[in-house]
Enzyme design. Sequence first.
Site, PDB file in Angstrom:
ATOM      1  N   CYS A  52      23.335  28.437   6.863  1.00 30.82           N
ATOM      2  CA  CYS A  52      24.123  28.074   7.554  1.00 30.82           C
ATOM      3  C   CYS A  52      25.660  29.012   7.152  1.00 30.82           C
ATOM      4  CB  CYS A  52      24.404  26.623   7.062  1.00 30.82           C
ATOM      5  SG  CYS A  52      23.215  25.545   7.779  1.00 30.82           S
ATOM      6  N   ARG A 108      19.156  15.325   8.079  1.00 26.63           N
ATOM      7  CA  ARG A 108      19.442  16.147   6.856  1.00 26.63           C
ATOM      8  C   ARG A 108      20.433  15.332   5.952  1.00 26.63           C
ATOM      9  NH1 ARG A 108      22.108  21.395   8.668  1.00 26.63           N
ATOM     10  NH2 ARG A 108      20.168  21.385   9.750  1.00 26.63           N
ATOM     11  N   CYS A 156      23.057  21.193  16.305  1.00 25.12           N
ATOM     12  CA  CYS A 156      23.182  20.490  15.105  1.00 25.12           C
ATOM     13  C   CYS A 156      24.423  19.758  14.888  1.00 25.12           C
ATOM     14  CB  CYS A 156      23.212  21.391  13.914  1.00 25.12           C
ATOM     15  SG  CYS A 156      23.345  20.851  12.169  1.00 25.12           S
ATOM     16  N   CYS A 180      38.976  16.522   4.667  1.00 28.30           N
ATOM     17  CA  CYS A 180      38.771  17.815   4.448  1.00 28.30           C
ATOM     18  C   CYS A 180      39.700  18.368   3.365  1.00 28.30           C
ATOM     19  CB  CYS A 180      38.607  18.533   5.781  1.00 28.30           C
ATOM     20  SG  CYS A 180      38.185  20.303   5.597  1.00 28.30           S
ATOM     21  N   CYS A 235      22.239  29.314  11.383  1.00 24.44           N
ATOM     22  CA  CYS A 235      23.243  28.467  12.099  1.00 24.44           C
ATOM     23  C   CYS A 235      24.362  28.689  11.878  1.00 24.44           C
ATOM     24  CB  CYS A 235      22.616  27.020  11.509  1.00 24.44           C
ATOM     25  SG  CYS A 235      23.865  25.714  12.444  1.00 24.44           S
ATOM     26  N   CYS A 253      42.126  17.219   9.544  1.00 24.39           N
ATOM     27  CA  CYS A 253      41.116  16.637   9.115  1.00 24.39           C
ATOM     28  C   CYS A 253      41.639  15.678   7.938  1.00 24.39           C
ATOM     29  CB  CYS A 253      39.797  17.153   9.392  1.00 24.39           C
ATOM     30  SG  CYS A 253      39.547  18.108  10.798  1.00 24.39           S
ATOM     31  N   CYS A 281      43.314  26.243   6.825  1.00 17.20           N
ATOM     32  CA  CYS A 281      42.770  25.807   8.010  1.00 17.20           C
ATOM     33  C   CYS A 281      43.820  25.218   8.695  1.00 17.20           C
ATOM     34  CB  CYS A 281      41.543  24.816   7.970  1.00 17.20           C
ATOM     35  SG  CYS A 281      41.035  24.163   9.416  1.00 17.20           S
TER      36      CYS A 281
END
Length: 408
Positions: free
Chosen positions: A109, A272, A202, A72, A142, A69, A65
Amino acid sequence: MDLLNTLVDKGLRRELPTRDEALAVLATSDDDVLDVVAAAGKVRRHWFGRRVKLNYLVNLKSGLCPEDCSYCSQRLGSTAGILKYSWLKPEEAPRAAAAGLAGGAKRVCLVASGRGPTDRDVDRVSDTIKAIKDQNEGVEVCACLGLLSDGQAERLRAAGADAYNHNLNTSEGTYGEITTTHTYADRVETVQKAHAAGLSACSGLIAGMGESDEDLVDVVYALRELDPDSVPVNFLIPFEGTPLAKEWNLTPQRCLRILAMVRFVCPDVEVRIAGGREVHLRTLQPLALHLANSIFLGDYLTSEGQAGKTDLEMIADAGFEVENAGEVTLPEHRAPSDGGCGSHAEAGCGSGAAAGCGSHAEAGCGSHEGGGVCGSAPAAPAEAPADARTDLVSVRRRGAGTDLAPNA
Protein backbone atom coordinates in the site's frame (compact mmCIF):
# COMPACT_ATOMS: atom_id res chain seq x y z
CA MET A 1 -28.72 -16.80 20.80
CA ASP A 2 -31.39 -16.38 18.11
CA LEU A 3 -29.84 -13.11 16.92
CA LEU A 4 -26.51 -14.75 16.15
CA ASN A 5 -28.09 -17.73 14.39
CA THR A 6 -30.06 -15.33 12.20
CA LEU A 7 -26.95 -13.30 11.39
CA VAL A 8 -24.95 -16.40 10.47
CA ASP A 9 -27.70 -17.55 8.11
CA LYS A 10 -27.85 -14.13 6.49
CA GLY A 11 -24.07 -13.93 6.20
CA LEU A 12 -23.87 -17.26 4.40
CA ARG A 13 -26.48 -15.98 1.92
CA ARG A 14 -24.91 -12.50 1.58
CA GLU A 15 -28.15 -11.03 2.88
CA LEU A 16 -28.05 -7.63 4.54
CA PRO A 17 -28.89 -7.66 8.26
CA THR A 18 -31.41 -5.15 9.54
CA ARG A 19 -30.07 -2.05 11.26
CA ASP A 20 -31.56 -3.28 14.54
CA GLU A 21 -29.64 -6.54 14.18
CA ALA A 22 -26.38 -4.72 13.52
CA LEU A 23 -26.96 -2.46 16.51
CA ALA A 24 -27.77 -5.49 18.65
CA VAL A 25 -24.32 -6.96 17.90
CA LEU A 26 -22.68 -3.81 19.24
CA ALA A 27 -24.96 -3.90 22.30
CA THR A 28 -24.06 -7.45 23.36
CA SER A 29 -22.35 -7.85 26.71
CA ASP A 30 -18.76 -8.83 27.39
CA ASP A 31 -20.15 -12.13 28.69
CA ASP A 32 -21.39 -12.89 25.17
CA VAL A 33 -18.34 -11.74 23.24
CA LEU A 34 -17.01 -15.25 22.58
CA ASP A 35 -20.41 -16.28 21.21
CA VAL A 36 -20.35 -13.25 18.91
CA VAL A 37 -16.85 -14.11 17.70
CA ALA A 38 -17.80 -17.74 17.11
CA ALA A 39 -20.86 -16.76 15.07
CA ALA A 40 -19.09 -14.18 12.90
CA GLY A 41 -16.20 -16.63 12.56
CA LYS A 42 -18.51 -19.07 10.78
CA VAL A 43 -19.24 -16.41 8.16
CA ARG A 44 -15.57 -15.52 7.81
CA ARG A 45 -14.53 -19.15 7.34
CA HIS A 46 -17.32 -19.81 4.85
CA TRP A 47 -16.04 -17.12 2.48
CA PHE A 48 -12.31 -17.06 3.28
CA GLY A 49 -11.40 -20.29 5.02
CA ARG A 50 -8.51 -19.85 7.44
CA ARG A 51 -6.41 -17.64 5.17
CA VAL A 52 -4.98 -14.31 6.35
CA LYS A 53 -3.89 -11.78 3.76
CA LEU A 54 -0.83 -9.69 4.69
CA ASN A 55 -0.53 -6.08 3.55
CA TYR A 56 2.45 -3.77 3.91
CA LEU A 57 2.40 0.03 4.17
CA VAL A 58 5.00 2.29 2.59
CA ASN A 59 4.69 5.93 3.67
CA LEU A 60 5.89 7.79 0.57
CA LYS A 61 5.58 11.25 2.14
CA SER A 62 5.12 11.81 5.87
CA GLY A 63 3.53 14.74 7.65
CA LEU A 64 3.30 18.19 6.09
CA CYS A 65 -0.42 17.74 5.35
CA PRO A 66 -2.70 20.78 4.84
CA GLU A 67 -5.84 18.90 5.94
CA ASP A 68 -7.14 19.24 9.50
CA CYS A 69 -8.26 15.68 10.30
CA SER A 70 -8.54 15.58 14.08
CA TYR A 71 -7.29 12.04 14.52
CA CYS A 72 -4.25 12.34 12.29
CA SER A 73 -0.69 12.83 13.47
CA GLN A 74 0.15 14.24 10.02
CA ARG A 75 -2.58 16.91 10.13
CA LEU A 76 -2.16 20.62 9.86
CA GLY A 77 -1.19 21.89 13.31
CA SER A 78 -0.19 18.51 14.72
CA THR A 79 2.58 18.68 17.31
CA ALA A 80 3.05 14.90 17.40
CA GLY A 81 6.75 14.06 17.13
CA ILE A 82 6.42 12.00 13.97
CA LEU A 83 8.85 11.58 11.09
CA LYS A 84 8.43 14.33 8.52
CA TYR A 85 9.83 14.03 5.00
CA SER A 86 8.92 14.79 1.44
CA TRP A 87 8.68 12.19 -1.31
CA LEU A 88 10.97 9.18 -1.01
CA LYS A 89 13.63 8.90 -3.70
CA PRO A 90 12.72 6.66 -6.65
CA GLU A 91 14.82 3.74 -5.40
CA GLU A 92 13.70 4.03 -1.76
CA ALA A 93 10.04 3.07 -2.11
CA PRO A 94 10.67 -0.23 -3.96
CA ARG A 95 13.35 -1.07 -1.41
CA ALA A 96 10.92 -0.45 1.46
CA ALA A 97 8.25 -2.52 -0.30
CA ALA A 98 10.67 -5.41 -0.74
CA ALA A 99 11.06 -5.71 3.02
CA GLY A 100 7.33 -6.28 3.48
CA LEU A 101 7.10 -8.70 0.58
CA ALA A 102 9.98 -10.71 2.01
CA GLY A 103 7.98 -10.97 5.23
CA GLY A 104 5.03 -12.55 3.43
CA ALA A 105 2.93 -9.58 2.32
CA LYS A 106 1.11 -9.95 -0.99
CA ARG A 107 -0.13 -6.35 -1.23
CA VAL A 108 1.90 -3.15 -0.94
CA CYS A 109 0.00 0.00 0.00
CA LEU A 110 1.65 3.20 -1.22
CA VAL A 111 0.45 6.10 0.90
CA ALA A 112 1.17 9.83 0.74
CA SER A 113 -0.09 12.58 3.00
CA GLY A 114 -1.90 15.53 1.49
CA ARG A 115 -5.29 16.58 0.18
CA GLY A 116 -4.76 14.82 -3.11
CA PRO A 117 -2.10 14.23 -5.76
CA THR A 118 -0.99 16.64 -8.46
CA ASP A 119 -0.49 15.23 -11.93
CA ARG A 120 3.25 15.23 -11.22
CA ASP A 121 2.60 13.22 -8.07
CA VAL A 122 0.62 10.68 -10.09
CA ASP A 123 3.57 10.37 -12.47
CA ARG A 124 5.91 9.83 -9.54
CA VAL A 125 3.70 7.16 -7.96
CA SER A 126 3.13 5.51 -11.35
CA ASP A 127 6.89 5.09 -11.75
CA THR A 128 7.06 3.54 -8.27
CA ILE A 129 4.22 1.13 -9.06
CA LYS A 130 5.96 0.02 -12.25
CA ALA A 131 9.26 -0.50 -10.42
CA ILE A 132 7.64 -2.62 -7.70
CA LYS A 133 5.74 -4.68 -10.25
CA ASP A 134 8.83 -5.22 -12.39
CA GLN A 135 10.79 -6.49 -9.38
CA ASN A 136 8.05 -8.63 -7.80
CA GLU A 137 5.91 -10.90 -9.92
CA GLY A 138 2.31 -11.23 -8.75
CA VAL A 139 2.43 -8.43 -6.18
CA GLU A 140 -0.69 -6.32 -5.67
CA VAL A 141 -0.25 -2.57 -5.36
CA CYS A 142 -2.78 -0.25 -3.73
CA ALA A 143 -2.39 3.54 -3.89
CA CYS A 144 -3.69 5.89 -1.22
CA LEU A 145 -3.02 9.48 -2.24
CA GLY A 146 -6.09 11.44 -1.16
CA LEU A 147 -8.88 12.97 -3.20
CA LEU A 148 -8.60 12.15 -6.90
CA SER A 149 -9.14 14.53 -9.79
CA ASP A 150 -10.71 13.40 -13.04
CA GLY A 151 -8.51 11.00 -14.99
CA GLN A 152 -6.05 10.27 -12.19
CA ALA A 153 -7.56 6.90 -11.25
CA GLU A 154 -7.31 5.81 -14.88
CA ARG A 155 -3.65 6.82 -15.00
CA LEU A 156 -2.86 4.83 -11.85
CA ARG A 157 -4.67 1.83 -13.30
CA ALA A 158 -2.67 2.14 -16.54
CA ALA A 159 0.54 2.20 -14.49
CA GLY A 160 -0.36 -1.14 -12.93
CA ALA A 161 -2.16 -0.21 -9.72
CA ASP A 162 -4.60 -2.89 -8.61
CA ALA A 163 -6.51 -0.95 -5.98
CA TYR A 164 -7.16 2.48 -4.52
CA ASN A 165 -7.82 3.23 -0.87
CA HIS A 166 -9.90 6.10 0.43
CA ASN A 167 -11.73 5.61 3.72
CA LEU A 168 -15.09 7.09 4.65
CA ASN A 169 -13.91 6.98 8.27
CA THR A 170 -17.18 7.88 9.98
CA SER A 171 -20.85 8.48 9.34
CA GLU A 172 -22.08 11.24 7.07
CA GLY A 173 -24.05 12.71 9.96
CA THR A 174 -21.00 13.29 12.15
CA TYR A 175 -18.38 13.93 9.49
CA GLY A 176 -18.79 17.69 9.59
CA GLU A 177 -17.98 17.73 13.30
CA ILE A 178 -14.52 16.37 12.67
CA THR A 179 -13.36 17.94 9.44
CA THR A 180 -13.47 21.38 7.89
CA THR A 181 -11.15 21.00 4.89
CA HIS A 182 -13.12 18.49 2.83
CA THR A 183 -16.49 16.73 2.95
CA TYR A 184 -17.91 13.26 3.27
CA ALA A 185 -19.21 13.63 -0.29
CA ASP A 186 -15.66 14.31 -1.52
CA ARG A 187 -14.59 10.94 -0.11
CA VAL A 188 -17.52 9.07 -1.63
CA GLU A 189 -16.74 10.62 -5.02
CA THR A 190 -13.12 9.43 -4.90
CA VAL A 191 -14.17 5.84 -4.12
CA GLN A 192 -16.59 6.00 -7.04
CA LYS A 193 -13.82 7.26 -9.34
CA ALA A 194 -11.64 4.32 -8.35
CA HIS A 195 -14.50 1.93 -9.12
CA ALA A 196 -15.17 3.54 -12.48
CA ALA A 197 -11.51 3.26 -13.48
CA GLY A 198 -11.50 -0.49 -12.87
CA LEU A 199 -9.50 -0.31 -9.65
CA SER A 200 -10.42 -2.53 -6.73
CA ALA A 201 -11.88 -0.11 -4.20
CA CYS A 202 -10.65 -0.18 -0.61
CA SER A 203 -12.61 1.92 1.88
CA GLY A 204 -13.17 1.60 5.59
CA LEU A 205 -13.71 3.33 8.88
CA ILE A 206 -12.09 4.45 12.10
CA ALA A 207 -13.61 3.54 15.46
CA GLY A 208 -12.91 5.07 18.85
CA MET A 209 -13.40 8.79 18.21
CA GLY A 210 -16.37 9.06 20.50
CA GLU A 211 -18.92 8.02 17.89
CA SER A 212 -22.22 6.29 18.77
CA ASP A 213 -23.28 2.79 17.82
CA GLU A 214 -25.64 4.38 15.31
CA ASP A 215 -22.70 6.20 13.68
CA LEU A 216 -20.76 2.95 13.33
CA VAL A 217 -23.71 1.18 11.74
CA ASP A 218 -24.33 4.16 9.43
CA VAL A 219 -20.80 4.15 8.04
CA VAL A 220 -20.68 0.37 7.59
CA TYR A 221 -24.02 0.39 5.75
CA ALA A 222 -22.72 3.24 3.59
CA LEU A 223 -19.66 1.13 2.80
CA ARG A 224 -21.82 -1.80 1.80
CA GLU A 225 -23.66 0.50 -0.56
CA LEU A 226 -20.37 1.71 -2.07
CA ASP A 227 -19.27 -1.90 -2.55
CA PRO A 228 -15.51 -1.86 -1.87
CA ASP A 229 -13.60 -5.13 -2.15
CA SER A 230 -11.75 -4.47 1.11
CA VAL A 231 -12.86 -2.70 4.28
CA PRO A 232 -10.06 -1.63 6.65
CA VAL A 233 -11.24 -1.25 10.24
CA ASN A 234 -9.02 1.25 12.03
CA PHE A 235 -9.02 1.87 15.75
CA LEU A 236 -8.07 5.41 16.73
CA ILE A 237 -4.46 5.81 17.82
CA PRO A 238 -4.68 8.76 20.24
CA PHE A 239 -1.46 10.58 19.39
CA GLU A 240 -0.35 13.28 21.78
CA GLY A 241 -0.35 16.54 19.85
CA THR A 242 -3.63 15.82 18.05
CA PRO A 243 -7.16 16.97 19.00
CA LEU A 244 -8.29 13.41 19.78
CA ALA A 245 -5.33 12.55 22.01
CA LYS A 246 -7.60 12.03 25.04
CA GLU A 247 -10.13 9.79 23.28
CA TRP A 248 -9.64 6.36 24.88
CA ASN A 249 -13.07 4.84 24.26
CA LEU A 250 -12.24 1.30 23.19
CA THR A 251 -11.81 -1.99 25.02
CA PRO A 252 -10.62 -5.21 23.39
CA GLN A 253 -14.16 -6.59 23.66
CA ARG A 254 -15.63 -3.49 22.02
CA CYS A 255 -13.19 -3.86 19.12
CA LEU A 256 -14.23 -7.48 18.63
CA ARG A 257 -17.91 -6.52 18.53
CA ILE A 258 -17.19 -3.82 15.94
CA LEU A 259 -15.28 -6.27 13.74
CA ALA A 260 -18.08 -8.83 14.08
CA MET A 261 -20.69 -6.26 13.05
CA VAL A 262 -18.62 -5.34 9.99
CA ARG A 263 -18.30 -9.01 9.05
CA PHE A 264 -22.06 -9.59 9.33
CA VAL A 265 -22.87 -6.53 7.20
CA CYS A 266 -20.07 -7.20 4.67
CA PRO A 267 -19.79 -10.99 4.79
CA ASP A 268 -17.83 -11.70 1.60
CA VAL A 269 -15.33 -8.82 1.42
CA GLU A 270 -11.80 -8.54 2.71
CA VAL A 271 -12.19 -7.17 6.24
CA ARG A 272 -8.80 -5.87 7.35
CA ILE A 273 -7.69 -5.12 10.90
CA ALA A 274 -5.75 -1.93 10.37
CA GLY A 275 -4.19 0.76 12.56
CA GLY A 276 -4.54 0.56 16.31
CA ARG A 277 -5.00 -3.20 16.71
CA GLU A 278 -1.98 -3.51 18.97
CA VAL A 279 -3.10 -0.54 21.07
CA HIS A 280 -6.72 -1.60 21.59
CA LEU A 281 -7.06 -5.35 20.93
CA ARG A 282 -3.79 -6.09 22.73
CA THR A 283 -3.67 -9.75 23.85
CA LEU A 284 -7.02 -10.46 22.15
CA GLN A 285 -5.58 -9.86 18.67
CA PRO A 286 -5.68 -13.60 17.81
CA LEU A 287 -9.45 -13.67 18.41
CA ALA A 288 -9.86 -10.91 15.84
CA LEU A 289 -8.46 -13.23 13.15
CA HIS A 290 -11.70 -15.19 13.45
CA LEU A 291 -13.49 -12.06 12.21
CA ALA A 292 -11.09 -10.39 9.79
CA ASN A 293 -9.19 -12.12 6.99
CA SER A 294 -6.53 -9.45 6.46
CA ILE A 295 -4.02 -7.44 8.52
CA PHE A 296 -1.12 -5.06 8.07
CA LEU A 297 2.30 -6.58 8.66
CA GLY A 298 4.75 -4.67 10.85
CA ASP A 299 4.63 -0.90 11.25
CA TYR A 300 2.07 1.66 10.13
CA LEU A 301 2.54 5.12 8.66
CA THR A 302 3.75 7.09 11.65
CA SER A 303 3.38 4.56 14.47
CA GLU A 304 5.08 1.26 15.18
CA GLY A 305 3.22 -2.03 15.15
CA GLN A 306 4.29 -5.24 16.78
CA ALA A 307 7.21 -7.10 15.25
CA GLY A 308 6.48 -8.70 11.90
CA LYS A 309 7.79 -12.01 13.24
CA THR A 310 5.27 -11.78 16.07
CA ASP A 311 2.47 -11.18 13.55
CA LEU A 312 3.41 -14.38 11.71
CA GLU A 313 3.67 -16.38 14.93
CA MET A 314 0.27 -15.09 16.05
CA ILE A 315 -1.35 -16.20 12.79
CA ALA A 316 0.17 -19.68 13.02
CA ASP A 317 -0.58 -20.12 16.73
CA ALA A 318 -4.23 -19.17 16.17
CA GLY A 319 -4.56 -21.93 13.56
CA PHE A 320 -4.59 -19.70 10.48
CA GLU A 321 -2.29 -19.57 7.47
CA VAL A 322 -0.81 -16.75 5.45
CA GLU A 323 -2.46 -16.33 2.05
CA ASN A 324 0.09 -16.85 -0.69
CA ALA A 325 0.61 -14.74 -3.78
CA GLY A 326 -1.03 -17.29 -6.05
CA GLU A 327 -4.33 -17.30 -4.19
CA VAL A 328 -7.21 -14.97 -5.07
CA THR A 329 -8.39 -13.23 -1.94
CA LEU A 330 -12.05 -12.75 -2.76
CA PRO A 331 -14.72 -15.40 -3.30
CA GLU A 332 -15.30 -16.41 -6.90
CA HIS A 333 -18.46 -14.32 -7.36
CA ARG A 334 -16.50 -11.16 -6.46
CA ALA A 335 -13.16 -11.91 -8.10
CA PRO A 336 -12.49 -10.57 -11.61
CA SER A 337 -12.09 -12.98 -14.47
CA ASP A 338 -8.42 -12.10 -14.85
CA GLY A 339 -7.64 -13.47 -11.40
CA GLY A 340 -6.63 -10.12 -9.95
CA CYS A 341 -7.17 -8.92 -6.44
CA GLY A 342 -10.88 -8.71 -6.78
CA SER A 343 -13.53 -6.54 -7.95
CA HIS A 344 -17.02 -6.33 -6.66
CA ALA A 345 -18.55 -8.14 -9.55
CA GLU A 346 -21.74 -9.04 -7.91
CA ALA A 347 -23.38 -7.81 -4.80
CA GLY A 348 -20.86 -8.51 -2.06
CA CYS A 349 -20.35 -6.09 0.70
CA GLY A 350 -21.70 -3.49 -1.32
CA SER A 351 -24.14 -3.55 -3.90
CA GLY A 352 -27.33 -2.76 -2.25
CA ALA A 353 -28.59 -5.67 -4.24
CA ALA A 354 -28.48 -7.94 -1.31
CA ALA A 355 -30.37 -5.52 0.70
CA GLY A 356 -23.58 -1.27 0.01
CA CYS A 357 -7.18 8.79 2.04
CA GLY A 358 -7.07 9.30 0.21
CA SER A 359 -6.14 9.77 3.26
CA HIS A 360 -3.09 8.23 4.52
CA ALA A 361 -4.30 6.15 7.34
CA GLU A 362 -2.37 5.20 10.28
CA ALA A 363 -4.48 2.47 10.17
CA GLY A 364 -5.07 1.32 6.92
CA CYS A 365 -3.95 2.10 3.61
CA GLY A 366 -6.06 5.01 3.87
CA SER A 367 -7.29 7.10 6.36
CA HIS A 368 -5.01 9.64 7.50
CA GLU A 369 -3.68 7.65 10.25
CA GLY A 370 -5.00 6.24 13.34
CA GLY A 371 -8.28 5.80 12.26
CA GLY A 372 -10.86 8.43 12.47
CA VAL A 373 -12.42 11.10 10.50
CA CYS A 374 -10.96 14.23 9.16
CA GLY A 375 -11.56 17.28 11.07
CA SER A 376 -11.36 19.93 13.61
CA ALA A 377 -10.70 19.64 17.28
CA PRO A 378 -13.39 19.17 19.90
CA ALA A 379 -13.97 22.28 21.96
CA ALA A 380 -12.59 20.94 25.22
CA PRO A 381 -10.82 17.57 25.13
CA ALA A 382 -11.27 15.52 28.27
CA GLU A 383 -8.41 14.12 30.24
CA ALA A 384 -7.33 10.62 29.21
CA PRO A 385 -8.75 7.98 31.58
CA ALA A 386 -6.44 6.47 34.15
CA ASP A 387 -6.39 3.14 32.28
CA ALA A 388 -5.41 4.68 28.93
CA ARG A 389 -2.56 2.68 27.39
CA THR A 390 -0.49 5.59 26.22
CA ASP A 391 2.58 3.37 26.57
CA LEU A 392 1.41 1.43 23.51
CA VAL A 393 1.41 4.48 21.21
CA SER A 394 4.89 4.41 19.74
CA VAL A 395 6.03 6.78 16.99
CA ARG A 396 7.72 5.06 14.04
CA ARG A 397 11.47 5.71 13.95
CA ARG A 398 12.56 3.06 11.42
CA GLY A 399 11.86 2.07 7.85
CA ALA A 400 10.82 4.54 5.15
CA GLY A 401 12.32 7.98 5.62
CA THR A 402 15.10 6.71 7.92
CA ASP A 403 18.39 4.83 7.62
CA LEU A 404 17.13 2.01 9.85
CA ALA A 405 15.80 -1.32 8.64
CA PRO A 406 11.99 -1.54 8.49
CA ASN A 407 9.89 -3.78 10.68
CA ALA A 408 8.53 -6.49 8.46
